[in-house]
Scaffold this motif. Structure first.
Motif, PDB file in Angstrom:
ATOM      1  N   UNK A   1       0.843  -1.177   0.000  1.00  0.00           N
ATOM      2  CA  UNK A   1       0.000   0.000   0.000  1.00  0.00           C
ATOM      3  C   UNK A   1       0.889   1.242   0.000  1.00  0.00           C
ATOM      4  N   UNK A   2       0.537   2.194  -0.793  1.00  0.00           N
ATOM      5  CA  UNK A   2       1.280   3.443  -0.867  1.00  0.00           C
ATOM      6  C   UNK A   2       0.646   4.474   0.046  1.00  0.00           C
ATOM      7  N   UNK A   3       1.462   5.097   0.877  1.00  0.00           N
ATOM      8  CA  UNK A   3       0.993   6.180   1.742  1.00  0.00           C
ATOM      9  C   UNK A   3       1.392   7.499   1.116  1.00  0.00           C
ATOM     10  N   UNK A   4       0.408   8.330   0.847  1.00  0.00           N
ATOM     11  CA  UNK A   4       0.665   9.627   0.244  1.00  0.00           C
ATOM     12  C   UNK A   4       0.618  10.721   1.296  1.00  0.00           C
ATOM     13  N   UNK A   5       1.352  11.783   1.041  1.00  0.00           N
ATOM     14  CA  UNK A   5       1.334  12.947   1.893  1.00  0.00           C
ATOM     15  C   UNK A   5      -0.047  13.587   1.820  1.00  0.00           C
ATOM     16  N   UNK A   6      -0.648  13.806   2.974  1.00  0.00           N
ATOM     17  CA  UNK A   6      -1.985  14.407   3.003  1.00  0.00           C
ATOM     18  C   UNK A   6      -1.878  15.923   3.117  1.00  0.00           C
ATOM     19  N   UNK A   7      -2.959  16.592   2.778  1.00  0.00           N
ATOM     20  CA  UNK A   7      -3.011  18.043   2.898  1.00  0.00           C
ATOM     21  C   UNK A   7      -2.812  18.464   4.353  1.00  0.00           C
ATOM     22  N   UNK A   8      -3.381  17.727   5.264  1.00  0.00           N
ATOM     23  CA  UNK A   8      -3.253  18.046   6.680  1.00  0.00           C
ATOM     24  C   UNK A   8      -1.797  17.951   7.149  1.00  0.00           C
ATOM     25  N   UNK A   9      -1.103  16.902   6.751  1.00  0.00           N
ATOM     26  CA  UNK A   9       0.305  16.744   7.129  1.00  0.00           C
ATOM     27  C   UNK A   9       1.147  17.847   6.484  1.00  0.00           C
ATOM     28  N   UNK A  10       0.920  18.119   5.219  1.00  0.00           N
ATOM     29  CA  UNK A  10       1.664  19.171   4.530  1.00  0.00           C
ATOM     30  C   UNK A  10       1.438  20.518   5.202  1.00  0.00           C
TER      31      UNK A  10
ATOM     32  N   UNK B   1      -1.121  11.384  -6.763  1.00  0.00           N
ATOM     33  CA  UNK B   1      -1.644  10.051  -6.460  1.00  0.00           C
ATOM     34  C   UNK B   1      -2.090   9.311  -7.719  1.00  0.00           C
ATOM     35  N   UNK B   2      -2.076   9.985  -8.847  1.00  0.00           N
ATOM     36  CA  UNK B   2      -2.444   9.370 -10.116  1.00  0.00           C
ATOM     37  C   UNK B   2      -1.229   8.640 -10.664  1.00  0.00           C
TER      38      UNK B   2
ATOM     39  N   UNK C   1       8.003   6.756 -10.219  1.00  0.00           N
ATOM     40  CA  UNK C   1       8.346   7.545  -9.041  1.00  0.00           C
ATOM     41  C   UNK C   1       7.963   6.784  -7.783  1.00  0.00           C
ATOM     42  N   UNK C   2       8.920   6.607  -6.896  1.00  0.00           N
ATOM     43  CA  UNK C   2       8.636   5.923  -5.637  1.00  0.00           C
ATOM     44  C   UNK C   2       9.167   6.792  -4.506  1.00  0.00           C
ATOM     45  N   UNK C   3       8.287   7.202  -3.613  1.00  0.00           N
ATOM     46  CA  UNK C   3       8.662   8.031  -2.470  1.00  0.00           C
ATOM     47  C   UNK C   3       8.228   7.310  -1.211  1.00  0.00           C
ATOM     48  N   UNK C   4       9.139   7.196  -0.275  1.00  0.00           N
ATOM     49  CA  UNK C   4       8.798   6.598   1.018  1.00  0.00           C
ATOM     50  C   UNK C   4       8.648   7.721   2.031  1.00  0.00           C
ATOM     51  N   UNK C   5       7.472   7.852   2.589  1.00  0.00           N
ATOM     52  CA  UNK C   5       7.197   8.881   3.570  1.00  0.00           C
ATOM     53  C   UNK C   5       6.954   8.196   4.908  1.00  0.00           C
TER      54      UNK C   5
END
Length: 54
Positions: A1-10, A40-41, A48-52
């Motif tokens: 599962x990919x975890x994306x940066x949320x607006x709230x966290x940003x 997220x698209x 592109x792979x980003x680990x947050x």
């Protein structure tokens, strides 16, 4: 599962930086939310792979 940066966290991280360095608080418009949704698209960013880590 990919975890994306949320607006709230940003937003919270932005506030921390503003508190330390000064500057304008808040988000000027909806561009940040749009960018965070767009990345997220996976069809645009297949390689592109980003680990947050929270």
């Amino acid at each position: 599962m990919t975890n994306y940066l949320t607006l709230n966290i940003a937003y919270n991280e932005h506030q921390k930086i503003i508190n330390e360095t000064g500057g304008l608080s808040g988000i000027r418009n909806e561009r940040l939310g749009s960018v965070l949704e767009h990345i997220q698209n996976d069809s645009y960013y297949l390689s592109l792979k980003i680990n947050y880590v929270i």
